[in-house]
Design a protein around this motif. Structure first.
Motif, PDB file in Angstrom:
ATOM      1  N   LEU A   1      -3.298   9.090 -10.943  1.00 26.20           N
ATOM      2  CA  LEU A   1      -2.821   8.282 -12.254  1.00 26.20           C
ATOM      3  C   LEU A   1      -3.976   7.103 -12.703  1.00 26.20           C
ATOM      4  N   PRO A   2      -4.028   6.801 -14.023  1.00 20.36           N
ATOM      5  CA  PRO A   2      -4.924   5.855 -14.453  1.00 20.36           C
ATOM      6  C   PRO A   2      -4.522   4.615 -13.760  1.00 20.36           C
ATOM      7  N   LEU A   3      -5.481   3.858 -13.250  1.00 25.66           N
ATOM      8  CA  LEU A   3      -5.307   2.661 -12.468  1.00 25.66           C
ATOM      9  C   LEU A   3      -4.253   1.772 -13.201  1.00 25.66           C
ATOM     10  N   THR A   4      -4.180   1.451 -14.518  1.00 29.54           N
ATOM     11  CA  THR A   4      -3.355   0.638 -15.095  1.00 29.54           C
ATOM     12  C   THR A   4      -1.845   0.932 -15.011  1.00 29.54           C
TER      13      THR A   4
ATOM     14  N   ALA B   1       3.975   6.162  -5.372  1.00 22.77           N
ATOM     15  CA  ALA B   1       3.800   6.280  -6.914  1.00 22.77           C
ATOM     16  C   ALA B   1       2.699   7.637  -6.938  1.00 22.77           C
ATOM     17  N   LEU B   2       1.529   7.569  -6.266  1.00 19.72           N
ATOM     18  CA  LEU B   2       0.593   8.585  -6.680  1.00 19.72           C
ATOM     19  C   LEU B   2       1.281  10.132  -6.128  1.00 19.72           C
ATOM     20  N   THR B   3       2.034  10.094  -4.981  1.00 23.37           N
ATOM     21  CA  THR B   3       2.553  11.319  -4.624  1.00 23.37           C
ATOM     22  C   THR B   3       3.661  11.683  -5.515  1.00 23.37           C
ATOM     23  N   ALA B   4       4.442  10.690  -5.995  1.00 22.57           N
ATOM     24  CA  ALA B   4       5.569  11.142  -7.109  1.00 22.57           C
ATOM     25  C   ALA B   4       5.031  11.631  -8.580  1.00 22.57           C
ATOM     26  N   PHE B   5       3.865  11.240  -8.920  1.00 29.56           N
ATOM     27  CA  PHE B   5       2.955  11.528 -10.220  1.00 29.56           C
ATOM     28  C   PHE B   5       1.787  12.639  -9.830  1.00 29.56           C
ATOM     29  N   GLY B   6       1.879  13.598  -9.055  1.00 33.19           N
ATOM     30  CA  GLY B   6       0.931  14.541  -9.033  1.00 33.19           C
ATOM     31  C   GLY B   6      -0.408  14.197  -8.169  1.00 33.19           C
ATOM     32  N   GLY B   7      -0.424  12.993  -7.575  1.00 34.38           N
ATOM     33  CA  GLY B   7      -1.540  12.617  -7.109  1.00 34.38           C
ATOM     34  C   GLY B   7      -2.862  11.947  -7.560  1.00 34.38           C
TER      35      GLY B   7
ATOM     36  N   GLN C   1       0.820  -1.247   0.070  1.00 33.11           N
ATOM     37  CA  GLN C   1       0.096  -0.084  -0.055  1.00 33.11           C
ATOM     38  C   GLN C   1       1.003   1.250  -0.099  1.00 33.11           C
ATOM     39  N   GLN C   2       2.026   1.324   0.703  1.00 35.16           N
ATOM     40  CA  GLN C   2       3.021   2.335   0.885  1.00 35.16           C
ATOM     41  C   GLN C   2       3.477   2.575  -0.797  1.00 35.16           C
ATOM     42  N   LYS C   3       3.654   1.631  -1.467  1.00 32.04           N
ATOM     43  CA  LYS C   3       4.143   1.874  -2.734  1.00 32.04           C
ATOM     44  C   LYS C   3       3.173   2.220  -3.869  1.00 32.04           C
ATOM     45  N   VAL C   4       1.782   2.288  -3.427  1.00 29.36           N
ATOM     46  CA  VAL C   4       0.849   2.915  -4.284  1.00 29.36           C
ATOM     47  C   VAL C   4       0.842   4.327  -3.663  1.00 29.36           C
ATOM     48  N   LEU C   5       0.798   4.452  -2.643  1.00 25.22           N
ATOM     49  CA  LEU C   5       0.738   5.914  -1.971  1.00 25.22           C
ATOM     50  C   LEU C   5       1.964   6.894  -2.479  1.00 25.22           C
TER      51      LEU C   5
ATOM     52  N   ARG D   1       3.411   1.088 -12.338  1.00 23.81           N
ATOM     53  CA  ARG D   1       4.424   1.936 -11.696  1.00 23.81           C
ATOM     54  C   ARG D   1       4.951   1.491 -10.209  1.00 23.81           C
ATOM     55  N   ALA D   2       3.887   1.089  -9.684  1.00 23.78           N
ATOM     56  CA  ALA D   2       4.006   0.696  -8.197  1.00 23.78           C
ATOM     57  C   ALA D   2       4.501  -0.714  -8.118  1.00 23.78           C
ATOM     58  N   ASP D   3       4.154  -1.519  -9.219  1.00 22.39           N
ATOM     59  CA  ASP D   3       4.720  -2.840  -9.379  1.00 22.39           C
ATOM     60  C   ASP D   3       3.781  -3.569  -8.175  1.00 22.39           C
ATOM     61  N   VAL D   4       2.276  -3.546  -8.235  1.00 23.10           N
ATOM     62  CA  VAL D   4       1.355  -4.163  -7.360  1.00 23.10           C
ATOM     63  C   VAL D   4       0.210  -4.617  -7.869  1.00 23.10           C
ATOM     64  N   ALA D   5      -0.505  -5.546  -7.503  1.00 25.97           N
ATOM     65  CA  ALA D   5      -1.820  -5.853  -7.958  1.00 25.97           C
ATOM     66  C   ALA D   5      -2.954  -4.865  -7.610  1.00 25.97           C
ATOM     67  N   ALA D   6      -4.008  -5.183  -8.049  1.00 23.70           N
ATOM     68  CA  ALA D   6      -5.102  -4.197  -7.660  1.00 23.70           C
ATOM     69  C   ALA D   6      -5.736  -4.313  -6.135  1.00 23.70           C
ATOM     70  N   SER D   7      -5.354  -5.219  -5.338  1.00 26.79           N
ATOM     71  CA  SER D   7      -5.808  -5.468  -4.067  1.00 26.79           C
ATOM     72  C   SER D   7      -5.501  -4.438  -3.239  1.00 26.79           C
ATOM     73  N   PRO D   8      -4.252  -3.886  -3.024  1.00 23.21           N
ATOM     74  CA  PRO D   8      -3.625  -2.647  -2.220  1.00 23.21           C
ATOM     75  C   PRO D   8      -4.376  -1.546  -2.741  1.00 23.21           C
ATOM     76  N   VAL D   9      -4.769  -1.104  -3.691  1.00 29.77           N
ATOM     77  CA  VAL D   9      -5.454  -0.107  -4.417  1.00 29.77           C
ATOM     78  C   VAL D   9      -6.977  -0.016  -3.739  1.00 29.77           C
ATOM     79  N   ASN D  10      -7.459  -1.174  -3.912  1.00 30.80           N
ATOM     80  CA  ASN D  10      -8.865  -1.367  -3.399  1.00 30.80           C
ATOM     81  C   ASN D  10      -8.753  -1.071  -1.815  1.00 30.80           C
ATOM     82  N   THR D  11      -8.126  -1.631  -1.264  1.00 33.81           N
ATOM     83  CA  THR D  11      -7.944  -1.788   0.319  1.00 33.81           C
ATOM     84  C   THR D  11      -7.877  -0.118   0.573  1.00 33.81           C
ATOM     85  N   LEU D  12      -7.055   1.023  -0.138  1.00 31.92           N
ATOM     86  CA  LEU D  12      -6.605   1.782   0.341  1.00 31.92           C
ATOM     87  C   LEU D  12      -8.021   2.613   0.079  1.00 31.92           C
ATOM     88  N   ALA D  13      -8.745   2.375  -1.126  1.00 34.58           N
ATOM     89  CA  ALA D  13     -10.215   2.999  -1.541  1.00 34.58           C
ATOM     90  C   ALA D  13     -10.950   2.605  -0.622  1.00 34.58           C
TER      91      ALA D  13
END
Length: 85
Positions: free
Chosen positions: A48-51, A40-46, A34-38, A56-68
């Motif tokens: 990004l398209p999901l794909t 990556a978002l911080t580095a690219f202006g907050g 989840q930190q990798k997702v955060l 860029r974060a080299d993760v599956a969709a699960s951490p993104v869904n959990t953060l949501a």
């Protein structure tokens, strides 16, 4: 006439975007994926398209869904502008 008919059958192309939200006060530590997702978002202006974010974060969709679910990010569907030619 055939162009009008064909054009009316074209549906808009939709793409899912992830947007970083302000973290709630007293935010606890998050797992590394989840930190990798955060990060990556911080580095690219907050946002990004999901794909692209997953790549860029080299993760599956699960951490993104959990953060949501936790309210740290928002997942939105946006229409993509197409160039006809």
């Amino acid at each position: 006439v055939s162009q009008r008919t064909a054009a009316s059958k074209v549906r808009p192309k939709l793409r899912r975007w992830v947007r970083l939200l302000a973290p709630p006060p007293g935010t606890k530590r998050v797992p590394p994926t989840q930190q990798k997702v955060l990060d990556a978002l911080t580095a690219f202006g907050g946002e990004l398209p999901l794909t692209e974010l997953l790549e860029r974060a080299d993760v599956a969709a699960s951490p993104v869904n959990t953060l949501a679910r936790n309210g740290s990010v928002a997942i939105e569907t946006r229409e993509v502008k197409r160039d006809p030619l």
